[in-house]
Design a protein around this motif. Structure first.
Motif, PDB file in Angstrom:
ATOM      1  N   TYR A  41       0.820  -1.221   0.000  1.00 14.63           N
ATOM      2  CA  TYR A  41       0.000   0.000   0.000  1.00 14.63           C
ATOM      3  C   TYR A  41       0.851   1.266   0.000  1.00 14.63           C
ATOM      4  N   GLN A  44      -0.202   4.909  -1.452  1.00 13.32           N
ATOM      5  CA  GLN A  44      -1.345   5.680  -0.950  1.00 13.32           C
ATOM      6  C   GLN A  44      -1.039   7.163  -0.712  1.00 13.32           C
ATOM      7  N   ARG A 165       4.835   3.314   3.281  1.00 12.81           N
ATOM      8  CA  ARG A 165       4.056   4.533   3.028  1.00 12.81           C
ATOM      9  C   ARG A 165       4.887   5.781   3.332  1.00 12.81           C
ATOM     10  N   PHE A 245      -8.037   4.548   4.259  1.00 14.38           N
ATOM     11  CA  PHE A 245      -6.639   4.949   4.134  1.00 14.38           C
ATOM     12  C   PHE A 245      -6.258   5.337   2.706  1.00 14.38           C
ATOM     13  N   THR A 246      -7.104   5.024   1.736  1.00 22.72           N
ATOM     14  CA  THR A 246      -6.840   5.468   0.363  1.00 22.72           C
ATOM     15  C   THR A 246      -7.406   6.863   0.134  1.00 22.72           C
ATOM     16  N   ASN A 249      -6.276  10.424   1.794  1.00 22.08           N
ATOM     17  CA  ASN A 249      -5.175  11.174   1.182  1.00 22.08           C
ATOM     18  C   ASN A 249      -5.696  12.251   0.230  1.00 22.08           C
ATOM     19  N   PHE A 268       0.003   7.529   8.661  1.00 18.31           N
ATOM     20  CA  PHE A 268       0.012   6.076   8.764  1.00 18.31           C
ATOM     21  C   PHE A 268       0.738   5.588  10.014  1.00 18.31           C
ATOM     22  N   TYR A 271      -0.996   3.028  11.896  1.00 16.37           N
ATOM     23  CA  TYR A 271      -0.834   1.630  11.508  1.00 16.37           C
ATOM     24  C   TYR A 271       0.001   0.858  12.520  1.00 16.37           C
ATOM     25  N   LEU A 320      -8.321   7.479  12.622  1.00 11.89           N
ATOM     26  CA  LEU A 320      -7.501   6.471  11.953  1.00 11.89           C
ATOM     27  C   LEU A 320      -6.915   5.477  12.957  1.00 11.89           C
ATOM     28  N   CYS A 324      -7.642   1.488  12.974  1.00 12.34           N
ATOM     29  CA  CYS A 324      -6.599   0.463  13.008  1.00 12.34           C
ATOM     30  C   CYS A 324      -6.802  -0.491  14.176  1.00 12.34           C
TER      31      CYS A 324
END
Length: 410
Positions: A41, A44, A165, A245-246, A249, A268, A271, A320, A324
């Motif tokens: 990923y 992204q 990322r 998460f796509t 951005n 990220f 994450y 976010l 996660c």
């Protein structure tokens, strides 16, 4: 005597012991996990740059993420058989080299179509590294240390996904999207070289792949309502996460935030919550059972999704993190549910789960893009929330019947 008061002279032995077999094995396993997830990923944070560079829509730019996840979904069910047939070490080395080459070539793609093809090629090799490394961990470590070895590998997966990322975003900030893929490709080459130099030969010889048997078991797993419901949950888990998460951005690249790829990549950091949760989630699932754990985790993800609708950046970042948190607990609990409810052919069931899981990631990167293009960020969040509510519904209703169901491993 020369060298007696300083460091050792040429040819003299040093007091530094070489790496032990266990240290080499652990280093190679960690680097394999890191390198396998580095690219999945990674584009992204640079998706807004790709959209502008090629003059395409957000959904088309996001296809560069979809292509890799789709390849992983298609190859995943059969990767274990390749590892059984050709051996763990050769498959790991070929897989890491196979990821590195198309990554470097991505930097020279002159069209979005070529970039998508190369990203698909990356995904064809990633599942082989997954399957071979996990099998290596279960075979080469003593029984009492295999759980620890698997944790090392999964932790390095999560860190690799995060660092990929960050590398992509920061490199693009100092150059452009071409630089992002060049640096990622160089990192993949380094990973492949380190593993080639440190990974000891496997003591497990190549075995019969039993591919035909695995394929024959798949229709029976798909006809099992309990397993099919778990596959759908796996699909929804990654679909929801990749959607968020796509398209976050594209959302944060616009005013009032106007974040560049470097700043976007640091989002990220959420994450990394998965690394902390590896030790905690297992106890939670053991205590509550997969069904309750999934319902609670998906509920936490819903709260995170609602936070994504806020304007303050810190609230979006919190959303976010909660997403996660929910995603990794859901993933761990559902994987355990599949293993406990596969009456036969657990490896085939795990392969199907992998296909559904990454299939959800592939579609989560592109399908919500059409809604995003027309109705904006709110529509993407709504789609993500629908997936989380579907997870809760399936666990609440379909999984109730699984409690007490006997499982037989074969």
């Amino acid at each position: 005597m020369p060298g007696s008061r300083g460091g050792p002279t040429a040819g003299e032995p040093t007091n530094e012991p070489p790496m032990t077999l266990s240290q080499r094995r652990t280093l190679a396993l960690v680097v394999t996990g890191f390198g396998a997830m580095l690219n999945l990923y990674a584009p992204q944070p640079v998706l807004p740059l790709l959209r502008d560079a090629f003059g395409v829509s957000a959904a088309v730019a996001a296809t560069t993420v979809t292509a890799t996840a789709l390849a992983v979904a298609l190859v995943g069910p059969f990767a274990g058989a390749a590892s059984d047939a050709w051996g763990r070490r050769p498959v790991i080395l070929v897989a890491l080299a196979g990821v590195a080459l198309p990554t470097l070539l991505c930097a020279f793609a002159d069209s979005i179509s070529m970039l998508i093809v190369l990203r698909f090629a990356q995904g064809l090799f990633i599942p082989a590294a997954f399957a071979a490394a996990l099998a290596y961990a279960s075979e080469e470590w003593p029984p009492g240390q295999r759980g620890r070895a698997t944790t090392y590998y999964i932790s390095s997966n999560i860190v690799g996904g995060f660092i990929g990322r960050v590398i992509g975003g920061v490199a693009a900030e100092f150059g452009d999207w071409h630089m992002a893929f060049l640096v990622l490709g160089a990192a993949n080459v380094v990973c492949a070289v380190v593993v080639a130099l440190t990974l000891p030969a496997s003591r497990q010889s190549a075995t019969d792949t039993r591919l035909g048997r695995a394929i024959a078991q798949m229709p029976r797993h798909l006809a099992d309502p309990m397993l099919l419901s778990a596959f759908v949950v796996g699909f929804c888990i990654l679909f929801a996460m990749v959607t968020a998460f796509t398209y976050v951005n594209f959302h944060l690249a616009e005013p009032p935030w106007s974040l560049g790829p470097g700043a976007l990549s640091w989002l990220f950091c959420s994450y990394l919550v998965g690394v902390i949760l590896l030790a905690v989630s297992g106890r939670l699932i053991d205590t509550l059972g997969p069904r309750i754990a999934v319902m609670i985790a998906a509920g936490i993800a819903v709260i995170g999704g609602l936070c994504l609708l806020a304007t303050p950046l810190w609230v979006i970042a919190l959303g976010l993190v909660l997403l996660c948190l929910g995603t990794f607990v859901c993933q761990s609990a559902t994987t355990r549910f599949v293993g406990a409810n596969a009456v036969e052919g657990r490896s085939a069931a795990a392969g199907l789960y992998l296909a559904f899981y990454y299939g959800g990631g592939a579609l989560g990167a592109v399908l919500p893009g059409f809604a995003f293009q027309r109705w904006g960020w709110t529509s993407s969040v709504a789609i993500m929330l629908c997936a989380e509510f579907l997870i809760i519904t399936i666990a609440a209703i379909a999984w109730r019947r699984a409690e007490g169901r006997p499982a037989v491993a074969t």
